[in-house]
Design a protein around this motif. Sequence first.
Motif, PDB file in Angstrom:
ATOM      1  N   ASP A 252       0.957  -1.124  -0.108  1.00  0.00           N
ATOM      2  CA  ASP A 252      -0.024  -0.041   0.164  1.00  0.00           C
ATOM      3  C   ASP A 252       0.724   1.242  -0.059  1.00  0.00           C
ATOM      4  O   ASP A 252       0.161   2.407   0.239  1.00  0.00           O
ATOM      5  CB  ASP A 252      -0.852   0.046   1.203  1.00  0.00           C
ATOM      6  N   PHE A 253       2.096   1.143  -0.346  1.00  0.00           N
ATOM      7  CA  PHE A 253       2.959   2.338  -0.396  1.00  0.00           C
ATOM      8  C   PHE A 253       2.353   3.578  -1.379  1.00  0.00           C
ATOM      9  O   PHE A 253       2.255   4.575  -0.890  1.00  0.00           O
ATOM     10  CB  PHE A 253       4.414   2.088  -0.933  1.00  0.00           C
ATOM     11  N   TYR A 254       2.076   3.097  -2.527  1.00  0.00           N
ATOM     12  CA  TYR A 254       1.579   3.954  -3.532  1.00  0.00           C
ATOM     13  C   TYR A 254      -0.016   4.389  -3.283  1.00  0.00           C
ATOM     14  O   TYR A 254      -0.349   5.675  -3.498  1.00  0.00           O
ATOM     15  CB  TYR A 254       1.561   3.433  -4.784  1.00  0.00           C
ATOM     16  N   ALA A 255      -0.717   3.637  -2.543  1.00  0.00           N
ATOM     17  CA  ALA A 255      -2.088   3.912  -2.144  1.00  0.00           C
ATOM     18  C   ALA A 255      -2.143   4.952  -1.043  1.00  0.00           C
ATOM     19  O   ALA A 255      -2.679   6.035  -1.195  1.00  0.00           O
ATOM     20  CB  ALA A 255      -2.880   2.739  -1.672  1.00  0.00           C
ATOM     21  N   SER A 256      -0.902   4.658  -0.347  1.00  0.00           N
ATOM     22  CA  SER A 256      -0.788   5.978   0.929  1.00  0.00           C
ATOM     23  C   SER A 256      -0.410   7.157   0.347  1.00  0.00           C
ATOM     24  O   SER A 256      -0.786   8.247   1.044  1.00  0.00           O
ATOM     25  CB  SER A 256       0.212   5.306   1.697  1.00  0.00           C
ATOM     26  N   ARG A 334      -7.703  12.854  -9.817  1.00  0.00           N
ATOM     27  CA  ARG A 334      -6.842  14.215  -9.562  1.00  0.00           C
ATOM     28  C   ARG A 334      -5.595  14.051  -8.901  1.00  0.00           C
ATOM     29  O   ARG A 334      -4.359  14.497  -9.345  1.00  0.00           O
ATOM     30  CB  ARG A 334      -7.686  15.304  -8.883  1.00  0.00           C
ATOM     31  N   ALA A 335      -5.808  13.225  -7.625  1.00  0.00           N
ATOM     32  CA  ALA A 335      -4.329  12.758  -6.826  1.00  0.00           C
ATOM     33  C   ALA A 335      -3.175  12.240  -7.787  1.00  0.00           C
ATOM     34  O   ALA A 335      -2.131  12.588  -7.808  1.00  0.00           O
ATOM     35  CB  ALA A 335      -4.873  11.878  -5.850  1.00  0.00           C
ATOM     36  N   ARG A 336      -4.023  11.251  -8.681  1.00  0.00           N
ATOM     37  CA  ARG A 336      -3.050  10.557  -9.541  1.00  0.00           C
ATOM     38  C   ARG A 336      -2.303  11.458 -10.473  1.00  0.00           C
ATOM     39  O   ARG A 336      -1.123  11.460 -10.623  1.00  0.00           O
ATOM     40  CB  ARG A 336      -3.443   9.514 -10.289  1.00  0.00           C
ATOM     41  N   ALA A 337      -3.011  12.405 -11.116  1.00  0.00           N
ATOM     42  CA  ALA A 337      -2.570  13.304 -11.989  1.00  0.00           C
ATOM     43  C   ALA A 337      -1.358  14.367 -11.374  1.00  0.00           C
ATOM     44  O   ALA A 337      -0.294  14.845 -11.928  1.00  0.00           O
ATOM     45  CB  ALA A 337      -3.668  14.421 -12.519  1.00  0.00           C
ATOM     46  N   GLN A 338      -1.695  14.459  -9.727  1.00  0.00           N
ATOM     47  CA  GLN A 338      -0.799  15.565  -9.294  1.00  0.00           C
ATOM     48  C   GLN A 338       0.612  14.522  -9.028  1.00  0.00           C
ATOM     49  O   GLN A 338       1.740  15.363  -9.240  1.00  0.00           O
ATOM     50  CB  GLN A 338      -1.343  15.922  -7.785  1.00  0.00           C
ATOM     51  N   LEU A 339       0.342  13.406  -8.589  1.00  0.00           N
ATOM     52  CA  LEU A 339       1.699  12.638  -8.418  1.00  0.00           C
ATOM     53  C   LEU A 339       2.370  12.465  -9.864  1.00  0.00           C
ATOM     54  O   LEU A 339       3.613  12.439  -9.655  1.00  0.00           O
ATOM     55  CB  LEU A 339       1.324  11.424  -7.837  1.00  0.00           C
ATOM     56  N   ARG A 340       1.518  12.248 -10.662  1.00  0.00           N
ATOM     57  CA  ARG A 340       2.498  11.956 -12.068  1.00  0.00           C
ATOM     58  C   ARG A 340       2.847  13.328 -12.486  1.00  0.00           C
ATOM     59  O   ARG A 340       4.204  13.282 -12.733  1.00  0.00           O
ATOM     60  CB  ARG A 340       1.251  11.686 -13.102  1.00  0.00           C
ATOM     61  N   ALA A 341       2.540  14.444 -12.215  1.00  0.00           N
ATOM     62  CA  ALA A 341       3.064  15.689 -12.588  1.00  0.00           C
ATOM     63  C   ALA A 341       4.300  15.992 -11.668  1.00  0.00           C
ATOM     64  O   ALA A 341       5.365  16.427 -12.395  1.00  0.00           O
ATOM     65  CB  ALA A 341       1.912  16.883 -12.672  1.00  0.00           C
ATOM     66  N   SER A 342       4.053  15.766 -10.494  1.00  0.00           N
ATOM     67  CA  SER A 342       5.098  15.984  -9.560  1.00  0.00           C
ATOM     68  C   SER A 342       6.386  14.962  -9.895  1.00  0.00           C
ATOM     69  O   SER A 342       7.501  15.720  -9.986  1.00  0.00           O
ATOM     70  CB  SER A 342       4.907  15.635  -8.203  1.00  0.00           C
ATOM     71  N   PRO A 369      11.295   1.866 -14.206  1.00  0.00           N
ATOM     72  CA  PRO A 369      10.852   2.714 -15.250  1.00  0.00           C
ATOM     73  C   PRO A 369       9.471   3.725 -14.774  1.00  0.00           C
ATOM     74  O   PRO A 369       8.707   3.357 -13.913  1.00  0.00           O
ATOM     75  CB  PRO A 369      10.266   1.796 -16.198  1.00  0.00           C
ATOM     76  N   ARG A 370       9.618   4.764 -15.548  1.00  0.00           N
ATOM     77  CA  ARG A 370       8.473   5.782 -14.956  1.00  0.00           C
ATOM     78  C   ARG A 370       7.127   5.054 -15.394  1.00  0.00           C
ATOM     79  O   ARG A 370       6.144   5.311 -14.465  1.00  0.00           O
ATOM     80  CB  ARG A 370       8.674   6.909 -15.814  1.00  0.00           C
ATOM     81  N   GLN A 371       6.971   4.550 -16.332  1.00  0.00           N
ATOM     82  CA  GLN A 371       5.830   3.700 -16.857  1.00  0.00           C
ATOM     83  C   GLN A 371       5.511   2.807 -15.821  1.00  0.00           C
ATOM     84  O   GLN A 371       4.147   2.700 -15.598  1.00  0.00           O
ATOM     85  CB  GLN A 371       5.778   3.001 -18.256  1.00  0.00           C
ATOM     86  N   GLU A 372       6.158   2.060 -15.164  1.00  0.00           N
ATOM     87  CA  GLU A 372       5.810   1.227 -14.107  1.00  0.00           C
ATOM     88  C   GLU A 372       5.277   1.856 -12.872  1.00  0.00           C
ATOM     89  O   GLU A 372       4.320   1.494 -12.162  1.00  0.00           O
ATOM     90  CB  GLU A 372       7.119   0.416 -13.590  1.00  0.00           C
ATOM     91  N   ILE A 373       6.069   2.957 -12.496  1.00  0.00           N
ATOM     92  CA  ILE A 373       5.327   3.838 -11.347  1.00  0.00           C
ATOM     93  C   ILE A 373       3.709   4.195 -11.811  1.00  0.00           C
ATOM     94  O   ILE A 373       2.932   4.003 -10.970  1.00  0.00           O
ATOM     95  CB  ILE A 373       6.018   4.801 -10.876  1.00  0.00           C
ATOM     96  N   MET A 374       3.819   4.687 -12.965  1.00  0.00           N
ATOM     97  CA  MET A 374       2.447   5.116 -13.500  1.00  0.00           C
ATOM     98  C   MET A 374       1.471   4.107 -13.454  1.00  0.00           C
ATOM     99  O   MET A 374       0.151   4.174 -12.927  1.00  0.00           O
ATOM    100  CB  MET A 374       2.420   5.700 -14.741  1.00  0.00           C
ATOM    101  N   LEU A 377       0.059   3.470 -10.009  1.00  0.00           N
ATOM    102  CA  LEU A 377      -0.750   4.185  -9.336  1.00  0.00           C
ATOM    103  C   LEU A 377      -2.018   4.103  -9.998  1.00  0.00           C
ATOM    104  O   LEU A 377      -3.105   4.116  -9.475  1.00  0.00           O
ATOM    105  CB  LEU A 377       0.019   5.732  -9.783  1.00  0.00           C
ATOM    106  N   GLY A 378      -2.048   3.625 -11.184  1.00  0.00           N
ATOM    107  CA  GLY A 378      -3.136   3.456 -12.165  1.00  0.00           C
ATOM    108  C   GLY A 378      -4.212   2.286 -11.645  1.00  0.00           C
ATOM    109  O   GLY A 378      -5.304   2.274 -11.969  1.00  0.00           O
ATOM    110  N   ASP A 379      -3.307   1.175 -11.041  1.00  0.00           N
ATOM    111  CA  ASP A 379      -4.085   0.162 -10.559  1.00  0.00           C
ATOM    112  C   ASP A 379      -5.029   0.242  -9.378  1.00  0.00           C
ATOM    113  O   ASP A 379      -5.579  -0.911  -8.826  1.00  0.00           O
ATOM    114  CB  ASP A 379      -3.117  -0.954 -10.625  1.00  0.00           C
ATOM    115  N   ILE A 380      -4.726   1.313  -8.766  1.00  0.00           N
ATOM    116  CA  ILE A 380      -5.284   1.391  -7.457  1.00  0.00           C
ATOM    117  C   ILE A 380      -6.600   2.138  -7.393  1.00  0.00           C
ATOM    118  O   ILE A 380      -6.906   3.074  -8.139  1.00  0.00           O
ATOM    119  CB  ILE A 380      -4.321   2.513  -6.573  1.00  0.00           C
ATOM    120  N   SER A 381      -7.730   1.514  -6.965  1.00  0.00           N
ATOM    121  CA  SER A 381      -9.029   1.921  -6.958  1.00  0.00           C
ATOM    122  C   SER A 381      -9.581   2.465  -5.829  1.00  0.00           C
ATOM    123  O   SER A 381      -8.784   2.651  -4.820  1.00  0.00           O
ATOM    124  CB  SER A 381      -9.932   0.380  -7.091  1.00  0.00           C
TER     125      SER A 381
END
Length: 431
Positions: A252-256, A334-342, A369-374, A377-381
């Motif tokens: 749950d690191f990315y979910a947190s 929106r939070a996903r977009a913020q973390l991606r942009a950051s 890889p950046r895509q792996e991080i994205m 993040l994208g898999d979190i519901s």
Amino acid sequence: MRVQTTTLSNGLIVATETRSHVESVALGLWNNSGSRHEHPDEHGIAHLLEHMAFKGTSRRSAEDIAVEIENVGGEINASTSVETTSFFARVLKEDVGLATDILCDILRDSTFDEDELQREKHVIVQEIGAAMDTPDDIVFDRFAEAAFDGQPVGRSVLGTRETIETFSSDQLRSYLAREYGGDRMIAVAVGAVEHEDFLREIESRLGDLGSHTGDDSLSAAIYTGGDFRETRDLLDAQILIGFEGKAFLARDFYASQLLATVLGGGMSSRLFQEVREKRGLCYSVSAFHWSFSDTGLFGIHAATGEEDIAELVPVLLDEMTNLAGSIRQDEVDRARAQLRASLFMSNESSMSRASQIARQLLIHGRVLPRQEIMDRLGDISVERIRDLAYRTFGGSTPTVAAIGPLNPMLSYNDVHGRLSGPLEMRRVAAS
């Protein structure tokens, strides 16, 4: 741009990312040890060592180190954290050899002169005093201390006046030999640099660096939660409320990270809109999530005047309990977009990118890889974040730290009670 890595025979990892469109290079050495690796009688020695590394070697005086790097317009600095220490520089591409030589020199051949040591002890004692006089800084130290009571992971990196005064040059040498070694070190360069060139520079200077001699095992961090309050005659109060967070490698690191962003990660966040904009109860409010190798801290920080404390804290607690049952898809997106942009914006800085590469190699053993991080993040519901909110805010003993005029503030037991009861009822209702 591609990260290239090479592991030397002594275990030291050399990593580069070439950026042909820039004229400078950010480079540094990261060692996998920090204040958490200190023995009980060494509180503050990791930070003192970082300072003393710039105070002279057998080839360079403290002034020589500063003059040589600034003669070419470069910058040099260092940083100590709970689990890592780094020494880094930024120079033009033609001066990478000089910067590498200085960084390796201060790590391998610092003299730890006694006169310089006494002067630097005085500087750090002043730094400790300055932190004590800055409530919005020291409250975070007190927060960590309360969350991990009596443990190195919760101690201030700076140490104390009493511990700093006791250290000798021999203790610094002993700590350096014990905690620093090629098997714990990452050398990174990002910018106008070629991998083979930087590899030669590092191998010629650190290729024969031995292994650290200390024990690799750390005492497991045990989150305790707790309460710290210091009443001071100030114009405002600094208030932190927190919970056990997730380690770097936890599921749950990315979910947190997303949960913290939804709750208090920007002007559109729940806390900012409700507490600051609609109610005007504070001038600053945010949420954060810190991770370590085996634990973490999730927290909320607010700064307000004495007249608003009595109303502010219950509202903060209500926002946490309400959030668990009402997180929306648009907030998560929106939070996903913020973390991606950051992530992408920070990577435009060569130094930020070098630090990220070093951290990922130390934590994951590879560069993500950046895509792996994205994708992670994208898999979190929404449902997963909602469940995490229940577990975070209602599943662990809270930590409270506050400095300022605190008489109107809720007691620790009241804080705990306002969280655990409502969250349990909401969880049952949701199920």
